[in-house]
Design a protein around this motif. Structure first.
Motif, PDB file in Angstrom:
ATOM      1  N   GLY A 158       1.359   8.584  -2.063  1.00 59.52           N
ATOM      2  CA  GLY A 158       1.464   9.594  -1.013  1.00 59.52           C
ATOM      3  C   GLY A 158       2.036   9.075   0.295  1.00 59.52           C
ATOM      4  N   THR A 159       2.679   7.887   0.258  1.00 55.38           N
ATOM      5  CA  THR A 159       3.272   7.331   1.476  1.00 55.38           C
ATOM      6  C   THR A 159       4.725   6.950   1.201  1.00 55.38           C
ATOM      7  N   GLN A 160       5.400   6.484   2.248  1.00 59.10           N
ATOM      8  CA  GLN A 160       6.770   5.987   2.102  1.00 59.10           C
ATOM      9  C   GLN A 160       6.804   4.462   2.203  1.00 59.10           C
ATOM     10  N   LEU A 161       5.651   3.818   1.967  1.00 54.85           N
ATOM     11  CA  LEU A 161       5.577   2.363   2.072  1.00 54.85           C
ATOM     12  C   LEU A 161       6.403   1.702   0.973  1.00 54.85           C
ATOM     13  N   ASN A 162       6.937   0.514   1.265  1.00 56.03           N
ATOM     14  CA  ASN A 162       7.719  -0.243   0.288  1.00 56.03           C
ATOM     15  C   ASN A 162       6.772  -0.911  -0.706  1.00 56.03           C
ATOM     16  N   PHE A 163       6.982  -0.649  -1.997  1.00 55.80           N
ATOM     17  CA  PHE A 163       6.056  -1.146  -3.018  1.00 55.80           C
ATOM     18  C   PHE A 163       6.055  -2.664  -3.065  1.00 55.80           C
ATOM     19  N   VAL A 164       7.237  -3.282  -2.996  1.00 54.62           N
ATOM     20  CA  VAL A 164       7.324  -4.743  -3.120  1.00 54.62           C
ATOM     21  C   VAL A 164       6.574  -5.414  -1.968  1.00 54.62           C
ATOM     22  N   SER A 165       6.718  -4.892  -0.759  1.00 55.47           N
ATOM     23  CA  SER A 165       6.013  -5.454   0.401  1.00 55.47           C
ATOM     24  C   SER A 165       4.509  -5.322   0.235  1.00 55.47           C
ATOM     25  N   GLU A 166       4.062  -4.151  -0.246  1.00 57.50           N
ATOM     26  CA  GLU A 166       2.632  -3.943  -0.466  1.00 57.50           C
ATOM     27  C   GLU A 166       2.096  -4.863  -1.554  1.00 57.50           C
ATOM     28  N   PHE A 167       2.907  -5.050  -2.618  1.00 60.50           N
ATOM     29  CA  PHE A 167       2.483  -5.943  -3.697  1.00 60.50           C
ATOM     30  C   PHE A 167       2.291  -7.370  -3.169  1.00 60.50           C
ATOM     31  N   TYR A 168       3.250  -7.839  -2.372  1.00 61.24           N
ATOM     32  CA  TYR A 168       3.165  -9.213  -1.860  1.00 61.24           C
ATOM     33  C   TYR A 168       1.970  -9.364  -0.927  1.00 61.24           C
TER      34      TYR A 168
END
Length: 994
Positions: A128-138
């Protein structure tokens, strides 16, 4: 007025362009009607396959000549005014590429628990956000395992040469981001290739930047399940040997002989031009042994047979005759217009019997570059592929470790490809046995490249060069080569199907609402403003004409919300002329001459009109930027309508008005009848003395609305809460309550809503059953349970074809699926768009009026209007009148904001003018006078717009009822708030009210 000549020239130029672009729509409709008539059976039904075949036959043929220029049917379809899915039926799908699977694949499907935990946590974070998945994963990975490096996960044998144990986290993150982005691009290109060959006209596919999503629209689709299967099928990358020309020529000769013999036996099957038809009739009569021709002899018969042979030889009916140029080595070049004919030949059973079991034909994925040697029609290459006895490719894409595009030492684009050990062995054998020949790289049964083998490649490290015009082409092939080694699974997160019957109904309802709204406004303007009303109506005609022409010119689809935008524009376009005419009447009452009154009226009204249009345009831009699907279609139409209405109402009408009043003769032009000349003038109502009463009323109404929201809430569409929605059509009326009760058992007591949808025999069923399961299997299960539940409850049988609906049947006219992820995104986007709209309007008002009190007063009024409309929806729902709040409802709220600020700006503009004239006077009397000055304009504009929206509410259909109900309330409360909320707030914010 200056620059009259330029205004006239511009009007003529835009009109000519609109006629030019709309003419393609007229011709296209004519050709489609011809196709229907040509394929219609005796009972009046149309063979859809034959109709499409007819249209395919003229696809690349000139069908329209305009000013000596020939246009093919393909060019006409690309230029005509498109209809949205809601007006013609079709399918809208949003797919999401999963970065989780790409990252897992890049890690070699690592089973490290910390790695998998970080992936799952990142998935929840970005929901439900526009956050970058790769950044969140790291971020999650470093929080879970702060001592670990990414190289410990990604330094695998498959990544040798790119990632090592010495690679930094930053370097690995760059590689992951690149792979995720290229996977999305790869999915987009694969899907585009599949869609282009699906067989639907005017498909639309686009990447939704920054989301990892791909949006697809397919007009006229009648088999949604086939589309879903096509879109989600796994990409199959294969390597095949290609037959040489001499190896395939004998097969083509055999096919040619079969076709020629068939024509001799059945001359009527030969396709001829009109000039050849008479000759063919004579030949057919003689060969059939018609005894009525007593002069027929053996010699004549042999002569006619020779004529038939000659006639057959001129027909493009076999694979040799269809060749455009000399066959290239290993392939055949054909006219793109003939591909459908060739496919029909190759698919025939008797032709298949002549083709060896180890041979199949595949088309190139793109049209060939003609270069200098080949001119004329577009060409496509057909490859004779050498297959194995089992039909499986010797080598597939899973063996590819990496593929990159770069420039070689000769500065030519090339693709470097590395295979794993097993792939290298097979690739070495294939290249050794095919030196000097071609190997086709095939994806989804289309050839993407067929390079020549220069020598054996024993180590699996290859380079492909010489066939690329640009480095972008090389990058595309490199991306395609990764389809097997690093798959990018796609999930359908939004799925909307509109049946053709429902689309036709919506089309008729939309057109009716436009026509009725136009007629009412036209009649009213003539009655109230006399000859001035006629001029305003002419401007209204130009406005609608320009909107349609510009939509066609930009290639924009006209949607149902778009029609709502046009209807709204009709009402709002009147506002500018009302402002001008009321100003002219005011000047005439003050003793000015006709010409002076006209000049002063236009001059004084100009900036009010400008400010009002800019604020509404701000709303349109925000809707276009942040909206999706129907909201974006509404925004485009609204923006075009605002610009067109400003030009037509301010400039075109002035040219005409001044032409009629050259000599100041009031007999030629007038702006009022006897009863309307002094209507709503000389008022002296103390509006501001009632402001506290208005504050109390608004507070009570909004308070009741909040209570209603707490008790029962607002009926949210699937756009906002996620779920699956179905529009079910019966032959006879059905009770929603009984249907809802019976379905609860089939849907495991999941939340289910059932309500009528525009008619008693049409129900809209929305359920959250299996909403967390986004798989196709879940879609099928919900659909099957729905059909089963309705069948057992009503005793009726389900039929797929809605046109065959009878008293014992029901059908699903349309369906919609929105996953929780998409729903969250839509909600967040809606909140943001509302906040941004308010901020932008506040800044513009402060800039234009130089006082923050005006900006804050306008914002308070807009916030009030939004709460008022939401309260009205909640109260209506509490009383059992349910209107659904969906994406289009958001468009309605923002439109109300635009309309309300339009009203408010006009009042503020008059306050500014009067404050300048009466500088130093008490504020309350000046504000009251300004409100009284503008009350006639406020009343007339609100009335005309209200009439148009009421027509939309009554005739626009069930799909727009929530939208039009919101506008009805919004127009009333917007008018009210500009007088009793916005202006009083400005007074109350001023310390010095005297």
């Amino acid at each position: 007025m200056k620059n009259k000549g330029f205004i006239v020239f511009l009007t003529i130029l835009i009109s000519v362009l609109c006629i030019y672009y709309l003419s393609f729509t007229y011709i296209s409709q004519g050709i489609q009607q011809q196709a229907i008539e040509a394929t219609q059976s005796i009972d009046g039904s149309t063979d859809v396959i034959e109709k499409q075949r007819y249209l395919d036959s003229v696809w690349n043929e000139p069908v329209y000549n305009l000013l000596g220029i020939d246009y093919t049917y393909k060019e006409i379809k690309e230029t005509e005014l498109n209809l949205g899915l809601d007006l013609q039926g079709g399918m809208h799908v949003t797919l999401e590429v999963s970065p989780i699977d790409i990252i897992k694949g890049l890690s070699g499907n690592s089973s490290n628990s910390e790695f998998l935990e970080a992936l799952n946590a990142a998935k929840e974070n970005v929901r439900g956000t526009q956050l970058n998945f790769v950044s969140e994963f790291y971020s999650e990975f470093k929080e879970i395992a702060p001592e670990k490096e990414l190289s410990q996960i990604f330094a695998t044998a498959a990544n040798r040469g790119r990632i090592s144990l010495q690679s930094t986290d930053s370097e690995i993150l760059d590689i992951i981001n690149t792979e995720v982005e290229s996977a999305i691009d790869r999915s987009f290109n694969i899907l585009r290739t599949r869609i282009d060959r699906f067989g639907t006209s005017q498909p639309n596919i686009q990447r939704l930047q920054g989301t990892g999503r791909i949006q697809i629209e397919l007009p006229g689709v009648d088999n949604p399940q086939r589309v879903r299967k096509l879109l989600q099928g796994v990409a199959k990358l294969e390597f095949w040997e290609v037959y040489q020309q001499q190896e395939v020529s004998s097969v083509l000769v055999s096919i040619n002989s079969l076709l020629v013999q068939e024509m001799k036996q059945n001359p009527s099957s030969i396709e001829l031009t009109d000039e050849e038809q008479e000759t063919k009739d004579d030949i057919t009569a003689l060969l059939s042994g018609d005894e009525t021709d007593s002069l027929a002899t053996d010699d004549a018969d042999s002569t006619q047979t020779a004529q038939l042979d000659s006639l057959i030889s001129t027909r493009n009916s076999d694979l040799f005759e269809l060749l455009v140029a000399s066959p290239v080595k290993g392939g055949l070049l054909y006219n793109v217009a003939d591909t459908a004919k060739i496919n029909r030949i190759l698919q025939r059973e008797d032709v298949q019997a002549l083709i060896p079991g180890t041979m199949k034909f595949l088309w190139d994925v793109q049209i060939k570059d003609k270069g200098e040697d080949l001119t004329g029609p577009d060409l496509l290459e057909l490859y004779p592929i050498r297959t194995n006895r089992g039909g499986k490719a010797t080598l597939t894409g899973e063996t590819i470790l990496s593929a990159t595009a770069s420039l070689n030492e000769r500065a030519e684009p090339e693709v470097s490809m590395q295979m794993n050990a097993s792939g290298s062995r097979v690739w070495g054998k294939m290249t050794r046995e095919n030196i000097g020949q071609r190997i086709a790289i095939v994806l989804d049964n289309y050839v993407f490249s067929a390079p020549y083998v220069r020598g054996e490649i024993p180590n699996g490290s290859s380079s492909i060069s010489g066939g690329f015009q640009t480095i972008e082409e090389a990058k595309d092939l490199a991306n395609i080569l990764k389809a097997g080694s690093l798959p990018a699974p796609t999930t359908i997160v939004e799925d909307v199907v509109v049946g053709p019957t429902l689309g036709k109904v919506a089309q008729d309802q939309g057109l009716n609402s436009i026509l009725v709204g136009l007629i009412i406004v036209i009649v009213f303007m003539v009655i109230y403003y006399a000859k001035g009303g006629l001029i305003a109506n002419l401007a209204l005609f130009f406005n609608v004409f320009f909107i349609m022409g510009i939509l066609a010119q930009f290639g924009t689809s006209l949607t149902l919300p778009g029609i709502a935008g046009i209807v709204l524009t009709i009402g709002m376009a009147i506002d500018a002329n009302v402002l001008i005419f009321e100003r002219i009447k005011e000047e005439l009452r003050n003793g000015a001459g006709l010409k002076a009154a006209i000049s002063s009226g236009y001059s004084k009204a100009y900036w009010s009109i400008f400010d009002a249009n800019v604020t509404t345009l701000i709303v349109g831009i925000i809707l276009f930027t942040m909206g999706q699907g129907p909201v974006k279609g509404f925004a485009i139409t609204l923006m075009i309508g605002i610009v067109c209405s400003f030009f037509s109402a301010v400039f075109i009408t002035r040219v005409i008005v001044e032409a009629f009043s050259k000599k100041g003769d009031s007999a030629k032009i007038s702006f009022a009848n006897a009863f309307s000349r002094n209507a709503l003038t000389n008022l002296n109502f103390e509006f501001l003395s009632k402001r506290k009463l208005a504050y109390v009323f608004s507070s009570i109404f909004i308070g009741i609305g909040i209570v209603a929201m707490i008790i029962k809430g607002i009926t949210l569409g699937v756009d906002f809460k996620g779920g699956r929605s179905y529009v079910i059509t019966f032959d006879q009326p059905k009770a929603p309550t009984a249907i809802k009760t019976s379905l609860s058992g089939y849907f495991d007591d999941a939340g289910t809503e059932v309500k009528t949808f525009g008619a008693d025999n049409i129900l809209k069923i929305t359920t959250s059953y299996k909403i967390d399961d986004e798989s196709d299997d879940a879609d099928a299960v919900v659909r099957e349970e729905l059909i089963k539940g309705l069948s057992e409850t009503t005793g009726l049988l389900y039929i797929e074809d809605g046109s065959q609906l009878g008293e014992n049947n029901f059908t699903i006219s349309s369906s919609s699926k929105v996953t929780a992820t998409i729903a969250d995104d839509i909600k967040n986007s809606s909140y943001k768009s509302g906040i941004i709209a308010l901020i932008c309007i506040f800044l513009y008002i402060v800039f234009r009026f130089r006082k923050w009190q005006f900006g804050l007063g306008a914002i308070v009024a807009l916030f009030h209007d939004t709460l008022f409309v939401l309260s009205a929806f909640a109260i209506a729902n509490l009383l059992g009148i349910s209107f659904e709040a969906d994406q289009v409802f958001v468009a309605a709220i923002l439109t109300i904001i635009g309309y309300s600020i339009n009203d408010t700006v006009v009042v503020f503009d008059r306050i500014r003018e009067n404050m300048g004239i009466k500088s130093g006077s008490e504020l309350i009397p000046v504000f009251n006078e300004s409100l009284n000055n503008t009350i006639s304009r406020t009343f007339i504009t609100s009335l005309t717009t209200l009439i148009v929206v009421l027509v939309l509410f009554l005739f626009g259909g069930a799909a727009l009822q929530g939208f039009s109900f919101a506008l009805l309330i919004g127009i009333i409360v917007g008018t009210y708030s500009s007088i009793f909320i916005a202006t009083p707030v400005v007074i109350d914010l001023n310390k010095d009210k005297s």
